[in-house]
Design an enzyme around this catalytic site. Sequence first.
Site, PDB file in Angstrom:
ATOM      1  N   GLN A 200      44.239  14.589  19.318  1.00  0.00           N
ATOM      2  CA  GLN A 200      42.966  13.948  19.643  1.00  0.00           C
ATOM      3  C   GLN A 200      42.719  14.142  21.153  1.00  0.00           C
ATOM      4  O   GLN A 200      43.631  14.477  21.907  1.00  0.00           O
ATOM      5  CB  GLN A 200      43.059  12.458  19.252  1.00  0.00           C
ATOM      6  CG  GLN A 200      41.754  11.690  19.332  1.00  0.00           C
ATOM      7  CD  GLN A 200      41.560  11.017  20.670  1.00  0.00           C
ATOM      8  OE1 GLN A 200      42.505  10.855  21.433  1.00  0.00           O
ATOM      9  NE2 GLN A 200      40.326  10.647  20.962  1.00  0.00           N
ATOM     10  N   MET A 201      41.525  13.909  21.619  1.00  0.00           N
ATOM     11  CA  MET A 201      41.168  14.297  22.990  1.00  0.00           C
ATOM     12  C   MET A 201      41.944  13.574  24.084  1.00  0.00           C
ATOM     13  O   MET A 201      42.128  14.115  25.172  1.00  0.00           O
ATOM     14  CB  MET A 201      39.670  14.134  23.235  1.00  0.00           C
ATOM     15  CG  MET A 201      39.287  14.656  24.624  1.00  0.00           C
ATOM     16  SD  MET A 201      37.561  15.000  24.860  1.00  0.00           S
ATOM     17  CE  MET A 201      36.940  13.418  25.280  1.00  0.00           C
ATOM     18  N   ASN A 202      42.385  12.328  23.844  1.00  0.00           N
ATOM     19  CA  ASN A 202      43.152  11.636  24.886  1.00  0.00           C
ATOM     20  C   ASN A 202      44.592  12.108  25.011  1.00  0.00           C
ATOM     21  O   ASN A 202      45.293  11.699  25.931  1.00  0.00           O
ATOM     22  CB  ASN A 202      43.194  10.133  24.596  1.00  0.00           C
ATOM     23  CG  ASN A 202      41.915   9.464  25.037  1.00  0.00           C
ATOM     24  OD1 ASN A 202      41.071   9.137  24.205  1.00  0.00           O
ATOM     25  ND2 ASN A 202      41.760   9.309  26.331  1.00  0.00           N
ATOM     26  N   LYS A 203      45.040  12.923  24.080  1.00  0.00           N
ATOM     27  CA  LYS A 203      46.454  13.283  24.041  1.00  0.00           C
ATOM     28  C   LYS A 203      46.735  14.491  24.939  1.00  0.00           C
ATOM     29  O   LYS A 203      45.840  14.994  25.601  1.00  0.00           O
ATOM     30  CB  LYS A 203      46.878  13.523  22.595  1.00  0.00           C
ATOM     31  CG  LYS A 203      46.319  12.526  21.602  1.00  0.00           C
ATOM     32  CD  LYS A 203      46.721  11.075  21.878  1.00  0.00           C
ATOM     33  CE  LYS A 203      45.996  10.163  20.884  1.00  0.00           C
ATOM     34  NZ  LYS A 203      46.624   8.887  20.712  1.00  0.00           N
ATOM     35  N   ILE A 204      47.980  14.937  24.969  1.00  0.00           N
ATOM     36  CA  ILE A 204      48.380  15.944  25.967  1.00  0.00           C
ATOM     37  C   ILE A 204      47.719  17.303  25.724  1.00  0.00           C
ATOM     38  O   ILE A 204      47.280  17.964  26.656  1.00  0.00           O
ATOM     39  CB  ILE A 204      49.922  16.096  26.011  1.00  0.00           C
ATOM     40  CG1 ILE A 204      50.600  14.720  26.152  1.00  0.00           C
ATOM     41  CG2 ILE A 204      50.344  17.032  27.139  1.00  0.00           C
ATOM     42  CD1 ILE A 204      50.220  13.939  27.404  1.00  0.00           C
TER      43      ILE A 204
END
Length: 424
Positions: A200-204
């Site tokens: 997902q976009m918040n991940k690394i």
Amino acid sequence: MEKLAIHGGTPVRSRPLPPNYPGAVVYGSEEAERVSDVVLAQAPFRYYGAKLRHAVQSLEDAIAHDLHTPYALAVSSGTAALMVAMKALGIGYGDKVIIPAHTFLATAGAVVCCSAVPVYCDIDESMNLDPSDLERVYDDEVKAIIVVPILGNPVDLDPILAFAASKGIAVIEDMAQSCGVRYKGRFAGTIGTIGAFSFQMNKIVTSGEGGAVTTADVRLMERAIRYHDQGGLRDRARYGIDSPDEQFAFSGQNYRMSELAGAVMLEQWKKLPGIISAMKRQHDRIAATLRSEIPGIRFRSCPDDEGCIGSNLGILWPDAETAARFNQAMSAEGVQSYMLYGGKPVYMLPALFHKRTAESRHSPYDYPFKRPVDVHEQLCPRALDLIPRATYIPISPILSDQDTTDIIEAALKVHRLLRLPAYS
Ligand SMILES: *Cc1c(COP(=O)(O)O)cnc(C)c1O
């Protein structure tokens, strides 16, 4: 006279720092060309199409290769990865799953959506599950432990693996926030029974949405593939599986990854080592400077400094009020510093606290457990104490040395002028 920005002074930083999306901020022509190739080939589905590009399959091969594990399965999200991991293990109605009291709500939500019930284990100063609390929360209705390395900090897996082995239960690694973290030289996510990743976009690393499941156990991989693809197993040859469908088939979901996500992720995946080394370099520089300039400063503990990916610098303050004052003053200086999840244990979220589910009847919580699952505020006292005292400075992979200097300057200025109490 030097003045804090919250008191009307000039902020250390007027230009915003990069947003907190480590993978998305390094998107470039590589991702664009790969996804464009899939579009122009008119082949958006992973299993068939006239000019299928096999992006998802290549991504799985790259993940398995680079993490040194036999099998990886790409799925549609991190939550899907957790569901698939639990269903591969056969977890369902009447089962309990131990999770840390400090995690994103999806860890607990996935357990409930698997028809099982989460049991909350306390945390320690690593902000991850405290292995010494396992005995207290365990009973023989527990089928697995989910560990969650929070914001890039490894979990102390050895005592947890030993505990799980002694009880004959599985360890699921929820790697959503910590892709690339290592523990004692091995990649986390490949050390327990099964690993679950999020893209997902918040991940690394990210394809907007996406996830992956990793395991060394071919039987679990077969069940994972089947659960994620309506019970089916399409490319047996790839896994050397020749079991007949009738015997092993069960009803599944559709948690497949599309070729569009696969194409983007394939290029993102190649950037993971560069993202980590950039974050780690700046993280270590900030930590070293703050350590030498602020006597008594305390960082969250880490069971393996080498294995930390440096995506966030976690500071522990003596009390919640000091932590809140630090965050507020830092934001005014133009440097983000935040508290995670409203400063509360995950079980305080209303859906979990009140045991609410989508079902109108036969909720997982209704199962007649021998030892009923109890949720109340004081369930995990260390989590209640630690979470609001922890602040995080996000470390972007595209920070320049000047950006990092500004972050350090803001932290030192806030500490100096607020006269924050030292950790005793
Ligand atoms: C983000 C996250 C998830 C869920 O991942 P999605 O891809 O958003 O479904 C699960 N667990 C943790 C710890 C997370 O941070």
